[in-house]
Structures are given as structure tokens and as C-alpha cells.
Design an enzyme around this catalytic site. Sequence first.
Site, PDB file in Angstrom:
ATOM      1  N   GLY A 199     -44.404 -58.657 144.194  1.00 12.85           N
ATOM      2  CA  GLY A 199     -45.056 -57.729 143.271  1.00 12.85           C
ATOM      3  C   GLY A 199     -44.319 -57.574 141.951  1.00 12.85           C
ATOM      4  N   GLU A 255     -45.371 -60.461 139.929  1.00 11.12           N
ATOM      5  CA  GLU A 255     -46.776 -60.200 139.580  1.00 11.12           C
ATOM      6  C   GLU A 255     -46.879 -59.164 138.455  1.00 11.12           C
ATOM      7  OE1 GLU A 255     -47.487 -59.570 143.892  1.00 11.12           O
ATOM      8  OE2 GLU A 255     -49.270 -60.787 143.598  1.00 11.12           O
ATOM      9  N   GLU A 279     -43.874 -64.107 149.438  1.00  4.98           N
ATOM     10  CA  GLU A 279     -44.691 -63.395 150.431  1.00  4.98           C
ATOM     11  C   GLU A 279     -44.913 -64.172 151.723  1.00  4.98           C
ATOM     12  OE1 GLU A 279     -45.168 -63.253 147.191  1.00  4.98           O
ATOM     13  OE2 GLU A 279     -45.861 -61.269 146.590  1.00  4.98           O
ATOM     14  N   ALA A 283     -43.456 -55.604 146.232  1.00  6.16           N
ATOM     15  CA  ALA A 283     -44.118 -54.442 146.819  1.00  6.16           C
ATOM     16  C   ALA A 283     -43.193 -53.930 147.923  1.00  6.16           C
ATOM     17  CB  ALA A 283     -45.469 -54.845 147.379  1.00  6.16           C
TER      18      ALA A 283
HETATM   19  N1  CAA Z   1     -39.333 -53.468 149.645  1.00  4.13           N
HETATM   20  C1  CAA Z   1     -38.622 -52.464 150.176  1.00  4.13           C
HETATM   21  N2  CAA Z   1     -37.278 -52.381 150.079  1.00  4.13           N
HETATM   22  C2  CAA Z   1     -36.640 -53.388 149.458  1.00  4.13           C
HETATM   23  C3  CAA Z   1     -37.326 -54.479 148.890  1.00  4.13           C
HETATM   24  C4  CAA Z   1     -38.736 -54.499 148.996  1.00  4.13           C
HETATM   25  N3  CAA Z   1     -39.498 -55.458 148.453  1.00  4.13           N
HETATM   26  N4  CAA Z   1     -36.421 -55.317 148.353  1.00  4.13           N
HETATM   27  C5  CAA Z   1     -35.220 -54.772 148.557  1.00  4.13           C
HETATM   28  N5  CAA Z   1     -35.334 -53.606 149.215  1.00  4.13           N
HETATM   29  C6  CAA Z   1     -34.267 -52.693 149.662  1.00  4.13           C
HETATM   30  C7  CAA Z   1     -33.525 -53.258 150.854  1.00  4.13           C
HETATM   31  O1  CAA Z   1     -34.225 -52.996 152.040  1.00  4.13           O
HETATM   32  C8  CAA Z   1     -32.222 -52.533 150.744  1.00  4.13           C
HETATM   33  O2  CAA Z   1     -32.384 -51.229 151.253  1.00  4.13           O
HETATM   34  P1  CAA Z   1     -31.205 -50.550 152.161  1.00  4.13           P
HETATM   35  O3  CAA Z   1     -30.020 -50.482 151.237  1.00  4.13           O
HETATM   36  O4  CAA Z   1     -31.785 -49.216 152.492  1.00  4.13           O
HETATM   37  O5  CAA Z   1     -30.989 -51.463 153.320  1.00  4.13           O
HETATM   38  C9  CAA Z   1     -32.008 -52.404 149.245  1.00  4.13           C
HETATM   39  O6  CAA Z   1     -33.283 -52.589 148.645  1.00  4.13           O
HETATM   40  C10 CAA Z   1     -31.086 -53.469 148.681  1.00  4.13           C
HETATM   41  O7  CAA Z   1     -31.585 -54.727 149.088  1.00  4.13           O
HETATM   42  P2  CAA Z   1     -30.687 -55.838 149.827  1.00  4.13           P
HETATM   43  O8  CAA Z   1     -29.585 -55.186 150.609  1.00  4.13           O
HETATM   44  O9  CAA Z   1     -31.612 -56.754 150.545  1.00  4.13           O
HETATM   45  O10 CAA Z   1     -30.025 -56.556 148.546  1.00  4.13           O
HETATM   46  P3  CAA Z   1     -29.539 -58.070 148.446  1.00  4.13           P
HETATM   47  O11 CAA Z   1     -28.820 -58.143 147.139  1.00  4.13           O
HETATM   48  O12 CAA Z   1     -28.831 -58.472 149.673  1.00  4.13           O
HETATM   49  O13 CAA Z   1     -30.873 -58.941 148.344  1.00  4.13           O
HETATM   50  C11 CAA Z   1     -33.093 -59.457 147.557  1.00  4.13           C
HETATM   51  C12 CAA Z   1     -31.738 -58.793 147.244  1.00  4.13           C
HETATM   52  C13 CAA Z   1     -32.916 -60.971 147.666  1.00  4.13           C
HETATM   53  C14 CAA Z   1     -34.017 -59.145 146.389  1.00  4.13           C
HETATM   54  C15 CAA Z   1     -33.646 -58.890 148.879  1.00  4.13           C
HETATM   55  O14 CAA Z   1     -33.600 -57.487 148.818  1.00  4.13           O
HETATM   56  C16 CAA Z   1     -35.058 -59.304 149.168  1.00  4.13           C
HETATM   57  O15 CAA Z   1     -35.298 -60.423 149.588  1.00  4.13           O
HETATM   58  N6  CAA Z   1     -36.028 -58.378 148.958  1.00  4.13           N
HETATM   59  C17 CAA Z   1     -37.413 -58.620 149.299  1.00  4.13           C
HETATM   60  C18 CAA Z   1     -38.062 -59.575 148.324  1.00  4.13           C
HETATM   61  C19 CAA Z   1     -39.497 -59.843 148.740  1.00  4.13           C
HETATM   62  O16 CAA Z   1     -39.760 -60.412 149.780  1.00  4.13           O
HETATM   63  N7  CAA Z   1     -40.456 -59.421 147.900  1.00  4.13           N
HETATM   64  C20 CAA Z   1     -41.856 -59.593 148.179  1.00  4.13           C
HETATM   65  C21 CAA Z   1     -42.406 -58.363 148.838  1.00  4.13           C
HETATM   66  S1  CAA Z   1     -44.036 -58.606 149.418  1.00  4.13           S
HETATM   67  C22 CAA Z   1     -45.036 -58.335 148.104  1.00  4.13           C
HETATM   68  O17 CAA Z   1     -44.595 -58.142 146.995  1.00  4.13           O
HETATM   69  C23 CAA Z   1     -46.507 -58.346 148.419  1.00  4.13           C
HETATM   70  C24 CAA Z   1     -47.418 -58.323 147.260  1.00  4.13           C
HETATM   71  O18 CAA Z   1     -47.555 -59.287 146.539  1.00  4.13           O
HETATM   72  C25 CAA Z   1     -48.281 -57.172 147.048  1.00  4.13           C
END
Ligand code: CAA
Length: 258
Positions: A109, A112, A132, A64
Site C-alpha cells: 500500500g 501504491e 503482497e 496496508a
Molecule cells: N502492517 C502492520 N505492521 C507493520 C507493517 C505492515 N504492513 N510493516 C511493518 N509493521 C510493523 C511490524 O509488525 C513491527 O511491529 P512491532 O515492533 O510491534 O513488532 C514494526 O512495524 C517494525 O517492523 P519490523 O520489525 O518488521 O522492521 P524491519 O526493519 O525488521 O523490517 C520491513 C521492515 C521489511 C518493511 C518489514 O516490516 C515488512 O516486511 N513489512 C511488511 C511489508 C509488506 O508486506 N507490505 C505489504 C502489506 S499488504 C498490502 O499492502 C495490501 C494492499 O495492497 C492493500
Amino acid sequence: MAYENIRLDLEDALAILTIDRPKALNALNSKTLQELESALHALPATVRALIVTGGGDKAFVAGADIAEMASISAAQAREFAALGHRVFQTLEQLAIPTIAAVNGFALGGGCELALACDLIYASEKAKLGLPEVSLGVIPGFGGTQRLTRVVGKMRAKELVFTGERLDAAKAKEIGLVLDVLPADQLLPHCKAVVGKLLKNGPLAISQAKRVIEYGADQDLRAANELERQGFAVLFGSEDQKEGMKAFLEKRPAAFTGR
Ligand code: CAA
């Protein structure tokens, strides 16, 4: 209809739905979820199978949208989770088989979303998990429940408590994905699976899906009653007559879905 964050491609009876917001690793913001919902409701009646995948070369869906969630209130979080639940339930309850082609990160998400599909196949570079708790929250789009039903309670707790990211091989080992393919073979493999199931009766597949889905949440007797009803209903279809006649005449069946 034109979408901003998703793409819907039709290849005869197959629809390929791509979450296509690669600059945010296809993260699900409200707009993307709303587009997904519209697309699922508007699938043409000719579509008999759906593949869900991620745009770009890094992610299926990285979760998400954290930027959107960062400053919302508890009431807004409830709304956001309700939207995710509604969309994923719509996906889960489609009368056609659905396949997640996990081509990269499927986190939060994204994992999911894959879990709301009937079948999950992954590329060798896929990473799956529910991280999360590392953000101070829990999965909010059905992950705690669907993951538990797929891998069991203790493994689900391990994954949710640690937020660990699994590589594709480990995900397969615990039964979270069915098979792992080289990246360039993932979509062809999913299409080959679709090719196999398209040879079969669409009404029968639809009943099988319904009975397995609803039966899994019931005790065995109630679930078997669902199966009996589904079995009987199909005997009112042309597909049943054609399928059995074709067998007896030693020819492939020509199913019409009626
Ligand atoms: N939401 C918003 N933006 C996201 C995102 C997310 N879940 N995941 C990645 N992005 C964005 C980053 O912010 C980044 O944006 P900018 O270039 O503007 O800075 C871009 O995508 C590229 O990401 P990274 O630079 O972080 O890429 P990476 O290769 O270094 O890492 C990754 C990849 C490990 C997937 C890392 O992006 C990450 O950990 N993302 C978040 C994963 C996460 O925590 N997901 C769970 C979200 S909570 C949820 O889903 C709640 C629910 O159940 C409803």
C-alpha cells in the site's frame, strides 16, 4: 483538525502530508486511510502543491496494515480495498500537483500510495515493491493497475509475481521513481520542484494534469480531443491573458489562478 496518524503542515502554497505512525512503519490501517481522506478533502484552497512523505527515519509507508487485515473476511477485504481505492483516487484527482517523497520502505500500500501521486522522488535508502503475494494476496489499493501503467505490463508482472523489493537505483532504472537523492536532500529537492512549478499558471498545471491523467486511459484521438478542450478552456482565464501579456512585456507573469 487534529489527526492521530497523519500530519499536515502548511508552508504558504505547499502542503506536506506526513503519514506518521512510525511504530508500525506508517502502515495504513483504516483509521489512517480515513484521516488521509479527511485531510485531502479539507486542503485549504490556497494550497497549490502537495508533498506526501513518511514520518520517522525508516519508512515512507510499509504497506496496508497486516495486523488489521489478518483476520478479515472477503466481504471486509472488499470494503478495505474500496476505502483504499477511494482515498487514492481522491489523491490522484486533486487539481494540484502531488509529489511522493519516498524516504524509506514503500511496500504494498505504500508503493501504491506513491503511485497515486503525480511525481515520485526517492531517497538513497528507499526500498519499493509490491510484496503482497508473499502474504497470499495481491495488491489491493490500485497497485496492479497503476504500476502497470508506469512500468509496463511485463515489468509489473515480474514485480508482483516475485514481490521483490527494489532499491532506489533499480526503481529509477525502471522508471518507477524519477530521481534518487541523498536522504537529507530528498525534501529540499521536492520543495525545489514545487518552487519551479509554482511559478507557472496553476489553472494550466491543473488542466495539464487532468488531460494527461484521463488521456492516458483513452485512444489517441479521444485523448487529443481532451487536450483541445483543455487548451481552449484556458483561453477564458485571466492567467492566460496575464501569461501571454507578461511574455510580450518581457516580465515574469503574476498568476492568480483565475
Ligand atoms: N502492517 C502492520 N505492521 C507493520 C507493517 C505492515 N504492513 N510493516 C511493518 N509493521 C510493523 C511490524 O509488525 C513491527 O511491529 P512491532 O515492533 O510491534 O513488532 C514494526 O512495524 C517494525 O517492523 P519490523 O520489525 O518488521 O522492521 P524491519 O526493519 O525488521 O523490517 C520491513 C521492515 C521489511 C518493511 C518489514 O516490516 C515488512 O516486511 N513489512 C511488511 C511489508 C509488506 O508486506 N507490505 C505489504 C502489506 S499488504 C498490502 O499492502 C495490501 C494492499 O495492497 C492493500
